[in-house]
Write a protein that holds these residues in place. Sequence first.
Motif, PDB file in Angstrom:
ATOM      1  N   ILE A 114     -43.459 -45.629  22.052  1.00  0.00           N
ATOM      2  CA  ILE A 114     -42.796 -44.662  22.928  1.00  0.00           C
ATOM      3  C   ILE A 114     -43.720 -43.478  23.165  1.00  0.00           C
ATOM      4  O   ILE A 114     -44.247 -42.885  22.219  1.00  0.00           O
ATOM      5  CB  ILE A 114     -41.460 -44.203  22.314  1.00  0.00           C
ATOM      6  CG1 ILE A 114     -40.507 -45.398  22.223  1.00  0.00           C
ATOM      7  CG2 ILE A 114     -40.838 -43.084  23.142  1.00  0.00           C
ATOM      8  CD1 ILE A 114     -39.230 -45.119  21.503  1.00  0.00           C
ATOM      9  N   TYR A 123     -36.344 -39.695  25.911  1.00  0.00           N
ATOM     10  CA  TYR A 123     -37.074 -40.052  24.684  1.00  0.00           C
ATOM     11  C   TYR A 123     -36.125 -40.678  23.665  1.00  0.00           C
ATOM     12  O   TYR A 123     -36.406 -41.746  23.102  1.00  0.00           O
ATOM     13  CB  TYR A 123     -37.725 -38.792  24.134  1.00  0.00           C
ATOM     14  CG  TYR A 123     -38.418 -38.917  22.794  1.00  0.00           C
ATOM     15  CD1 TYR A 123     -39.684 -39.469  22.693  1.00  0.00           C
ATOM     16  CD2 TYR A 123     -37.804 -38.436  21.633  1.00  0.00           C
ATOM     17  CE1 TYR A 123     -40.330 -39.556  21.470  1.00  0.00           C
ATOM     18  CE2 TYR A 123     -38.444 -38.516  20.409  1.00  0.00           C
ATOM     19  CZ  TYR A 123     -39.711 -39.074  20.326  1.00  0.00           C
ATOM     20  OH  TYR A 123     -40.340 -39.161  19.111  1.00  0.00           O
ATOM     21  N   LYS A 129     -34.882 -44.095  24.856  1.00  0.00           N
ATOM     22  CA  LYS A 129     -35.898 -45.144  24.721  1.00  0.00           C
ATOM     23  C   LYS A 129     -36.004 -45.622  23.282  1.00  0.00           C
ATOM     24  O   LYS A 129     -36.218 -46.825  23.033  1.00  0.00           O
ATOM     25  CB  LYS A 129     -37.252 -44.607  25.200  1.00  0.00           C
ATOM     26  CG  LYS A 129     -38.279 -45.705  25.502  1.00  0.00           C
ATOM     27  CD  LYS A 129     -37.855 -46.532  26.697  1.00  0.00           C
ATOM     28  CE  LYS A 129     -38.921 -47.529  27.102  1.00  0.00           C
ATOM     29  NZ  LYS A 129     -38.494 -48.365  28.251  1.00  0.00           N
ATOM     30  N   GLU A 166     -33.211 -48.024  22.745  1.00  0.00           N
ATOM     31  CA  GLU A 166     -33.493 -49.275  23.469  1.00  0.00           C
ATOM     32  C   GLU A 166     -34.471 -50.147  22.694  1.00  0.00           C
ATOM     33  O   GLU A 166     -34.263 -51.352  22.533  1.00  0.00           O
ATOM     34  CB  GLU A 166     -34.064 -48.937  24.847  1.00  0.00           C
ATOM     35  CG  GLU A 166     -34.483 -50.146  25.659  1.00  0.00           C
ATOM     36  CD  GLU A 166     -35.206 -49.761  26.930  1.00  0.00           C
ATOM     37  OE1 GLU A 166     -36.154 -50.488  27.311  1.00  0.00           O
ATOM     38  OE2 GLU A 166     -34.829 -48.728  27.541  1.00  0.00           O
ATOM     39  N   ARG A 167     -35.539 -49.531  22.189  1.00  0.00           N
ATOM     40  CA  ARG A 167     -36.556 -50.297  21.461  1.00  0.00           C
ATOM     41  C   ARG A 167     -36.034 -50.775  20.100  1.00  0.00           C
ATOM     42  O   ARG A 167     -36.420 -51.848  19.621  1.00  0.00           O
ATOM     43  CB  ARG A 167     -37.814 -49.449  21.287  1.00  0.00           C
ATOM     44  CG  ARG A 167     -38.553 -49.180  22.610  1.00  0.00           C
ATOM     45  CD  ARG A 167     -39.295 -50.407  23.076  1.00  0.00           C
ATOM     46  NE  ARG A 167     -39.776 -50.315  24.439  1.00  0.00           N
ATOM     47  CZ  ARG A 167     -40.955 -49.782  24.803  1.00  0.00           C
ATOM     48  NH1 ARG A 167     -41.748 -49.254  23.887  1.00  0.00           N
ATOM     49  NH2 ARG A 167     -41.322 -49.798  26.067  1.00  0.00           N
TER      50      ARG A 167
END
Length: 315
Positions: free
Chosen positions: A196, A209, A212, A215-216
């Motif tokens: 990221i 941020y 993400k 999500e990851r």
Amino acid sequence: MKDQHRILVVDDSATQLTQIRMLLESSGYEVSVASDGVQALASVKERLPDLVLTDLQMPNMDGLELVREITLQQLPVPVILTTAAGSELIAAQALHAGAASYVPKSAIATILLPTVRRVLELQVSAQTNQLLASCLHQTEVTWALVNDQSLVPDLIGSVESILNQMSDYDPGQHMQIAMALDEAIVNAMVHGNLEIASELKCIEDGQPYLDKIQERLADPAYSNRRVHFSLRADRHGAVFTIRDEGPGFNLSDVPDPTDPSNLDKEGGRGLLLINTFMDEVKHNEKGNEITMVKLCVNDSPVEQMDEQMDEESSM
């Protein structure tokens, strides 16, 4: 908040004091103020706060002198600096003198509260049996961490407990070790394993941020990666190695971590703190592993420490 933390804010600007005070109090902190280092030092001695947040450029006693006095008098309180353009060299000196971290004034709205929370979380005290501790001469331990940032303060607490048993670091050095480890481990999790970009922190108050990261973490291709952390310590100091399973990064893409002029930039802030707080920092060629050395005695050569630890481990 179980116990309300008390923060002493030091600044000769009434406007700056009001801004920071409102920000901290809105997050539940108890705030007291001082207009210069002389008042701040007297306040710290009268009633020890949990943290000092200080400007650098002030009359009577500036922020650098305040940090030096707190360190010299061994007052057990971490100090965070607020830095402005033009104060980079003084800020670098203050970090070397014992300050725990810094926040650029241009980024107070986004960085101040996370930095304050992290420093308070990393204040670790470990009670040890001193006789038993004197019998411990060398240790080596490794962890394979999942990408959960909530584990980091407890991990650092475990590391500090080990170091308390065998090393003569003062409270300021312990805090600096904790801050450097926190920066390196979180960097390995978020930027290394989850890949990221730090630039996302500056968009929409950092919400993209955070989104993400979630999500990851839901994607096994990223979340199944581990951060490999090892500690090797003896009476001379400690060696910390942190490796992620990501693709690595090019160190030349970030601001020079040894250049004080980069203090006022958000990018590369973690590497700057790491290089300031540690005696030696190395990266592997791939850019996914960092090795950091913190000595107990400033004039002990790193090579001598490594050689002695290798000799003792072969016995």
